[in-house]
Design a protein around this motif. Structure first.
Motif, mmCIF file in Angstrom:
data_model
loop_
_atom_site.group_PDB
_atom_site.id
_atom_site.type_symbol
_atom_site.label_atom_id
_atom_site.label_comp_id
_atom_site.label_asym_id
_atom_site.label_seq_id
_atom_site.Cartn_x
_atom_site.Cartn_y
_atom_site.Cartn_z
ATOM 1 N N MET A 13 42.674 41.875 38.528
ATOM 2 C CA MET A 13 42.440 40.449 38.390
ATOM 3 C C MET A 13 43.006 39.705 39.580
ATOM 4 O O MET A 13 42.330 38.880 40.149
ATOM 5 C CB MET A 13 43.012 39.940 37.081
ATOM 6 N N HIS A 45 44.564 40.115 43.397
ATOM 7 C CA HIS A 45 44.648 41.128 44.443
ATOM 8 C C HIS A 45 45.643 40.765 45.530
ATOM 9 O O HIS A 45 46.108 41.627 46.253
ATOM 10 C CB HIS A 45 43.263 41.345 45.068
ATOM 11 N N ASP A 105 37.529 40.730 44.691
ATOM 12 C CA ASP A 105 36.801 40.577 43.422
ATOM 13 C C ASP A 105 35.369 41.081 43.561
ATOM 14 O O ASP A 105 34.849 41.763 42.674
ATOM 15 C CB ASP A 105 36.736 39.105 43.000
ATOM 16 N N GLU A 134 35.251 44.769 43.437
ATOM 17 C CA GLU A 134 35.534 45.236 42.083
ATOM 18 C C GLU A 134 34.281 45.149 41.211
ATOM 19 O O GLU A 134 33.951 46.094 40.485
ATOM 20 C CB GLU A 134 36.657 44.375 41.490
ATOM 21 N N VAL A 135 33.562 44.045 41.296
ATOM 22 C CA VAL A 135 32.331 43.879 40.513
ATOM 23 C C VAL A 135 31.271 44.877 40.986
ATOM 24 O O VAL A 135 30.572 45.488 40.160
ATOM 25 C CB VAL A 135 31.833 42.419 40.594
ATOM 26 N N GLU A 193 33.436 44.409 30.689
ATOM 27 C CA GLU A 193 34.326 44.411 31.851
ATOM 28 C C GLU A 193 33.758 43.558 32.989
ATOM 29 O O GLU A 193 34.467 42.739 33.577
ATOM 30 C CB GLU A 193 34.549 45.856 32.323
ATOM 31 N N GLU A 243 35.243 39.874 34.466
ATOM 32 C CA GLU A 243 35.543 39.675 35.893
ATOM 33 C C GLU A 243 34.700 38.547 36.489
ATOM 34 O O GLU A 243 35.218 37.719 37.239
ATOM 35 C CB GLU A 243 35.326 40.973 36.671
ATOM 36 N N ARG A 268 35.848 34.988 35.059
ATOM 37 C CA ARG A 268 37.121 34.561 35.652
ATOM 38 C C ARG A 268 36.937 34.143 37.107
ATOM 39 O O ARG A 268 37.477 33.127 37.551
ATOM 40 C CB ARG A 268 38.146 35.693 35.570
ATOM 41 N N HIS A 269 36.202 34.943 37.842
ATOM 42 C CA HIS A 269 35.940 34.682 39.263
ATOM 43 C C HIS A 269 35.205 33.347 39.433
ATOM 44 O O HIS A 269 35.596 32.512 40.248
ATOM 45 C CB HIS A 269 35.113 35.850 39.811
ATOM 46 N N LYS A 305 42.374 32.408 37.629
ATOM 47 C CA LYS A 305 41.772 33.585 36.999
ATOM 48 C C LYS A 305 42.606 34.066 35.814
ATOM 49 O O LYS A 305 42.060 34.517 34.804
ATOM 50 C CB LYS A 305 41.594 34.722 38.010
ATOM 51 N N THR A 359 37.123 34.398 29.350
ATOM 52 C CA THR A 359 36.647 35.762 29.602
ATOM 53 C C THR A 359 35.231 35.975 29.093
ATOM 54 O O THR A 359 34.702 37.073 29.180
ATOM 55 C CB THR A 359 37.577 36.792 28.929
#
Length: 186
Positions: free
Chosen positions: A1, A3, A14, A17-18, A41, A45, A48-49, A145, A150
């Motif tokens: 979440m 970095h 991010d 990660e996605v 998941e 992400e 939040r982003h 974030k 979520t």
């Protein structure tokens, strides 16, 4: 979440990660709970982003980058399309043939958005802002974030000040629901 680094480094991490979650989804051969867990998941992400960008990145773009209003409006419209797809995915059964179509639309939308941000927006932001400002924005993004919803809320406000007031409350409710259901724990 979170970095670490300035806003560009944080958001780029991010993005990777996605993309990694999308790669895992694409390599799956079936559906079921494993696919639902990955969809949850990636939803967590992306929401939040997006919320963090709408709270802090786009206002900075409006203030610091020439033509920033137009750029921020376009990025927020991109988020709206992604959020609608996430809402549809949230309701879809993993064995429904529409699930793979929705996932492909989501991956295409997100890929175009990421490419635009990394190739156009981030260089403009780097040019317009001091390294101190970029670092400060990175901290704000990480805090946002941590408090962000979520789950997709397409009808929620996407510009300050309303989004900064309502997102933490929605985030608290979403995290409570996630805790009770176990969503996002895999």
């Amino acid at each position: 979440m979170g970095h670490g680094g300035n806003v560009i480094e944080e958001l780029t991490a991010d993005h990777r990660e996605v993309e990694e979650i999308f790669t895992r989804i694409q390599s799956m051969t079936g559906g079921g709970q494993e696919l639902r867990d990955l969809v949850n998941e990636v939803t967590i992400e992306l929401v939040r982003h997006s919320v963090a960008e709408e709270q802090y990145l786009y206002p900075a773009v409006r203030d610091q980058v020439e033509g920033g209003d137009r750029i921020a409006d376009k990025e927020i419209a991109d988020h709206g399309r992604v959020e609608q797809l996430l809402k549809q995915l949230e309701k879809a059964d993993t064995d429904d043939p529409q699930m793979s179509e929705l996932l492909q639309q989501l991956m295409d939308e997100v890929a175009a958005h990421v490419e635009d941000e990394e190739n156009n927006l981030f260089p403009l932001l780097r040019q317009a802002c001091s390294s101190e400002m970029l670092g400060d924005l990175g901290e704000k993004i990480r805090r946002a974030k941590a408090m962000a919803p979520t789950r997709p809320h397409p009808a929620a406000p996407d510009t300050p000040p309303a989004n900064k007031l309502l997102a933490p409350g929605a985030g608290l409710v979403d995290r409570a629901r996630d805790f009770v259901t176990g969503r996002g724990k895999s």
